[in-house]
Design an enzyme around this catalytic site. Structure first.
Site, PDB file in Angstrom:
ATOM      1  N   THR A   1      26.473  61.461  23.990  1.00  0.00           N
ATOM      2  CA  THR A   1      25.591  62.565  23.590  1.00  0.00           C
ATOM      3  C   THR A   1      25.542  62.711  22.075  1.00  0.00           C
ATOM      4  OG1 THR A   1      25.427  64.984  23.609  1.00  0.00           O
ATOM      5  CG2 THR A   1      27.601  64.079  23.984  1.00  0.00           C
ATOM      6  N   ASP A   2      24.444  63.265  21.572  1.00  0.00           N
ATOM      7  CA  ASP A   2      24.358  63.517  20.125  1.00  0.00           C
ATOM      8  C   ASP A   2      25.347  64.590  19.681  1.00  0.00           C
ATOM      9  OD1 ASP A   2      23.121  65.770  21.226  1.00  0.00           O
ATOM     10  OD2 ASP A   2      21.335  65.667  19.959  1.00  0.00           O
ATOM     11  N   GLU A   3      25.889  65.372  20.645  1.00  0.00           N
ATOM     12  CA  GLU A   3      26.803  66.461  20.260  1.00  0.00           C
ATOM     13  C   GLU A   3      28.091  65.951  19.639  1.00  0.00           C
ATOM     14  OE1 GLU A   3      27.362  69.735  22.897  1.00  0.00           O
ATOM     15  OE2 GLU A   3      25.262  69.779  23.450  1.00  0.00           O
TER      16      GLU A   3
ATOM     17  N   TYR B   1      33.668  70.289  25.203  1.00  0.00           N
ATOM     18  CA  TYR B   1      32.817  69.278  25.847  1.00  0.00           C
ATOM     19  C   TYR B   1      32.563  68.110  24.898  1.00  0.00           C
ATOM     20  CZ  TYR B   1      28.407  66.948  26.957  1.00  0.00           C
ATOM     21  OH  TYR B   1      27.442  65.994  27.165  1.00  0.00           O
TER      22      TYR B   1
ATOM     23  N   LYS C   1      33.660  64.070  25.005  1.00  0.00           N
ATOM     24  CA  LYS C   1      32.709  62.946  24.960  1.00  0.00           C
ATOM     25  C   LYS C   1      33.024  62.026  23.770  1.00  0.00           C
ATOM     26  CE  LYS C   1      29.500  62.389  27.293  1.00  0.00           C
ATOM     27  NZ  LYS C   1      29.337  61.684  28.596  1.00  0.00           N
TER      28      LYS C   1
END
Ligand code: NAD
Ligand code: DAU
Length: 340
Positions: free
Chosen positions: A128-130, A153, A157
């Site tokens: 994810t870009d997060e 979260y 990741k």
């Protein structure tokens, strides 16, 4: 080719399975533990397809995954399985470490073993870009942006991404990573912004907007993300990371107001609520690499994608009711027993 897709009963995984069955001759084995977010109703239209098999199990169960890979002759693995909701990770992070970190490690160990035997040619980690953290008003994430995850979260990741990197570097595993921005579209669980707002607006319930509503996300229609993951799986370079985005940066309040207009509902339904702790301010994606190397770019504008999404939820109120009432979980309890 037989591909093990993990987390295929979730939002993106189910859309991905439908996409691959329609666009390739591959066989898919969908391994999913059916948490609250996994819903086999998402795949009811493909369950009779002879190239599709569902297996109930967790990515944390190494012996079971090895067994499944041998029995089905798996030649590639694409890992979508995850705990995916930031708010839940703020309330309790344990399951995020168990699934997103430990589970990824298990899959990498299995992939390594199968690769050494000459059976497996590809592993794709759907990230994810997060993992890049939060941006100010300017700039966009590239694949070189340092990792700076801010929520439990995104930390889980990012940890998984580091494990993938280590297996590439140390074991020459042909593994690749995708980092995509915020998805929306059919079959998304109504805890995430867009389906939650659609569901509440349909029921004339308040739409809870966090903080000042000016946090910015880059929205991508789920089918475009599926096409990006498939392009990376088929044609990406071993060991590489590929960002994908929708070229549709919007403040949350604009998204919510557009949804209300589309559904012909009043803005008085908007309710500003206490902000999410540690709330990332802005995400934006530079997807030059995947575009230049693999010829991928998003096909749907935000207006087109949102229109299709709203129409889907309005036409599938039964799906929404089952998910919101938890009726589908009772069915699993009876059928499979609850995992974890
Ligand atoms: P989701 O929550 O809708 O689905 C997750 C799926 O994984 C569910 O079917 C769940 O049952 C399954 N699962 C959870 N734990 C498992 C385990 N231990 N073993 C097997 N299956 C398990 O998530 P999503 O939104 O479809 O996201 C899929 C992937 O894409 C995730 O890895 C997420 O981090 C990533 N991603 C999501 C977005 C987004 O906007 N939703 C954007 C970029 C990347
Ligand atoms: O960027 C990719 C990520 O996008 C994925 O990795 C995650 O799995 C996915 O959940 C998503 O994370 P976000 O936190 O950005 O998505 P969410 O839909 O939860 O929230 C989007 C924005 O809307 C965010 O700024 C918080 C805000 N929000 C969210 C909810 C649920 C609200 O204002 N009100 C809400 O009720």
């Amino acid at each position: 080719m037989t591909i093990l897709v993990t987390g295929g009963a979730g939002f993106i995984g189910s859309n991905f399975i439908r996409y691959v069955l329609a666009n390739s001759a591959s066989h898919i084995v969908n391994l999913d533990s059916l948490t609250y977010a996994g819903n086999l109703e998402n795949l009811s239209d493909v369950e009779q397809n002879p190239r599709y098999t569902f297996v109930h199990g967790s990515i944390q169960n190494k012996e079971f995954i090895e067994h499944i890979c041998l029995v089905h002759g798996v030649t590639g693995i694409i890992n979508f399985a995850a705990e995916s909701h930031v708010d839940r990770s703020i309330l309790s992070a344990g399951a995020f470490i168990d699934t997103n970190v430990q589970g990824t490690l298990v899959l990498l160990e299995v992939a390594k073993k199968l690769h050494e035997k000459g059976q497996l040619t590809r592993y794709v980690q759907v990230s994810t870009d997060e993992v890049y953290g939060s941006l100010g008003a300017e700039g966009a994430f590239t694949e070189e942006t340092p990792l700076a995850p801010n929520s439990p979260y995104s930390a889980s990741k990012a940890s998984a991404d580091m494990l993938v990197r280590a297996f590439v570097h140390t074991h020459d595993l042909p593994a690749l990573t995708t980092r995509c921005s915020n998805n929306y579209g059919p079959y998304q669980f109504p805890e995430k912004l867009i389906p939650l707002m659609i569901a509440n607006a349909i029921d004339d319930k308040p739409l809870p907007v966090y903080g000042d509503g000016m946090n910015v996300r880059d929205w991508i229609y789920v089918e475009d993300h599926c096409a990006a993951v498939w392009a990376v799986f088929e044609r990406g370079r071993d060991g590489e990371i590929y960002n994908a985005g929708g070229a549709s940066e919007k403040p949350n309040i604009e998204v919510v107001k557009t949804l209300l207009q589309t559904l012909n509902k009043p803005e008085s339904l908007i309710k500003y609520v206490t902000d999410r702790p540690g709330h990332d301010r802005r995400y934006a994606i530079d997807f030059t690499k995947i575009s230049d190397e693999l010829g991928w770019k998003p096909r749907y504008s935000f207006a087109e994608g949102l229109q299709k999404t709203v129409e889907w939820y309005v036409a599938n109120k039964e799906w929404l009711e089952h998910v919101r009432s938890g009726a589908y979980l009772a069915y699993y309890e009876q059928q499979y027993g609850r995992s974890k």
